[in-house]
Design a protein around this motif. Structure first.
Motif, mmCIF file in Angstrom:
data_model
loop_
_atom_site.group_PDB
_atom_site.id
_atom_site.type_symbol
_atom_site.label_atom_id
_atom_site.label_comp_id
_atom_site.label_asym_id
_atom_site.label_seq_id
_atom_site.Cartn_x
_atom_site.Cartn_y
_atom_site.Cartn_z
ATOM 1 N N GLU A 140 0.809 -1.207 0.000
ATOM 2 C CA GLU A 140 0.000 0.000 0.000
ATOM 3 C C GLU A 140 0.851 1.270 0.000
ATOM 4 O OE1 GLU A 140 -4.020 -0.286 2.028
ATOM 5 O OE2 GLU A 140 -2.711 -1.299 3.461
ATOM 6 N N PRO A 227 2.350 -7.204 10.179
ATOM 7 C CA PRO A 227 1.374 -7.992 10.951
ATOM 8 C C PRO A 227 2.019 -8.992 11.911
ATOM 9 C CG PRO A 227 0.758 -7.907 8.628
ATOM 10 C CD PRO A 227 2.134 -7.324 8.729
ATOM 11 N N HIS A 242 -1.038 -2.958 9.875
ATOM 12 C CA HIS A 242 -1.644 -2.589 8.590
ATOM 13 C C HIS A 242 -1.795 -1.077 8.446
ATOM 14 C CE1 HIS A 242 -2.690 -6.837 7.998
ATOM 15 N NE2 HIS A 242 -3.097 -6.834 9.255
ATOM 16 N N GLN A 244 -1.596 2.749 7.361
ATOM 17 C CA GLN A 244 -1.440 3.433 6.080
ATOM 18 C C GLN A 244 -0.905 4.854 6.258
ATOM 19 O OE1 GLN A 244 -5.581 2.661 5.473
ATOM 20 N NE2 GLN A 244 -5.199 1.366 3.679
#
Length: 315
Positions: A140, A227, A242, A244
């Motif tokens: 991401e 994770p 996770h 962002q």
């Protein structure tokens, strides 16, 4: 048969921006090849409509020397960099543009005009910077904030820094972001003040003082983005592992983190300043073309989101 490469995170960002109406962008003092070429390449890609603000003779000389066709691009003559910054800010106040883009002047010189209490572009929100990072091998896009404007932000500053980053993520990626408030450890301790700020920011989000994102913190960098690291530490949340958006404790930490990713993992780092009346595209002479284009794309998507918000409000 050659299998086409998967578009990168920046490629997708640029393609999304090209689907929008390009915003009028005031390019401040583009008097070297890097800044002028960056503006004209973004214009050629359909990301912005530039108005060049600075000494016209010098801008045209740079264009001629570098083989750049200015075509019908509007140039607003200003004698020097300080006058160019003041003129561009005045034009934004007059509704002549939706974005500012830094040229070959110093960032401090531009921001001094932006933050002027009488003639600048201040809002009720603290001004802050967001790096939009394309990290190879990481699935991401990552935001890092603030690594360029606020040196030692207090809790109120951090609230605005977080909100600015959430608003940008929502505008350009249109999902609810997972926000990690970083520190050296993932437990709250009075010995590390940034852990107290992290806990307070999470409570502020629970009480509606920060909106639009999922917050968790304090988190160390490893258990914010990995994770397995979060699992080993026994951290169970929607954000841990996770994240962002990475919110750093201070400018030093953020600057080192962004540059480590840039130079050790060959990540690209686009950048925007938020919290003023319009987004400000900050580019560096060291930025590759992809990063400069991604900065323009992110700003163009933010401007398009603002347009939609205004239209809905008017209806």
């Amino acid at each position: 048969m050659q299998i086409p490469a998967t578009p990168s995170k920046y490629d997708r960002l640029i393609a999304a921006a090209q689907a929008e109406v390009p915003p009028v962008t005031l390019v401040v003092h583009p008097c070297d090849e890097t800044s002028l070429r960056g503006a004209m390449e973004a214009a050629a890609a359909g990301l912005i409509v530039p108005i060049l603000v600075g000494p016209e003779a010098r801008i045209r000389a740079v264009a001629a020397q570098c083989g750049l066709d200015l075509g019908g691009t509007e140039i607003v003559d200003a004698p020097h960099s300080h006058a160019a910054a003041a003129q561009a800010v005045a034009m934004i106040r007059a509704g002549r543009g939706e974005l500012l883009m830094k040229g070959s002047l110093h960032t401090d010189e531009l921001m001094r005009e932006v933050t002027d209490k009488q003639t600048g572009l201040r809002t009720a929100r603290r001004i802050s910077h967001v790096f939009v990072m394309d990290v190879p091998g990481h699935e991401e896009t990552l935001f890092i904030t603030d690594a360029a404007i606020n040196i030692f932000p207090d809790l109120d500053d951090k609230r605005d820094i977080v909100q600015n980053a959430i608003d940008l993520w929502t505008a350009i990626l249109r999902t609810k972001p997972r926000v990690a408030i970083l520190s050296a450890v993932e437990t709250v301790t009075t010995k590390i003040p940034s852990t107290l700020d992290a806990a307070a920011l999470c409570k502020m989000a629970e009480r509606g003082q920060i909106t639009g994102g999922l917050l968790d913190g304090p988190l160390a960098f490893d258990n914010a983005i990995d994770p397995e690291a979060a699992r080993i530490k026994g951290i169970d949340s929607e954000v841990a592992g996770h994240a962002q958006i990475l919110v750093v404790p201070d400018l030093e930490a953020g600057n080192m983190l962004a540059k480590n990713l840039t130079f050790l993992t060959h990540a690209d780092a686009a950048g925007l300043v938020l919290g003023a009346r319009v987004p400000i595209i900050l580019t560096s002479r060291a930025d590759p073309v992809r990063a400069r284009m991604a900065s323009c794309a992110a700003a163009a998507l933010y401007a398009a989101a603002c347009r939609r918000t205004i239209k809905v409000a008017a209806e």
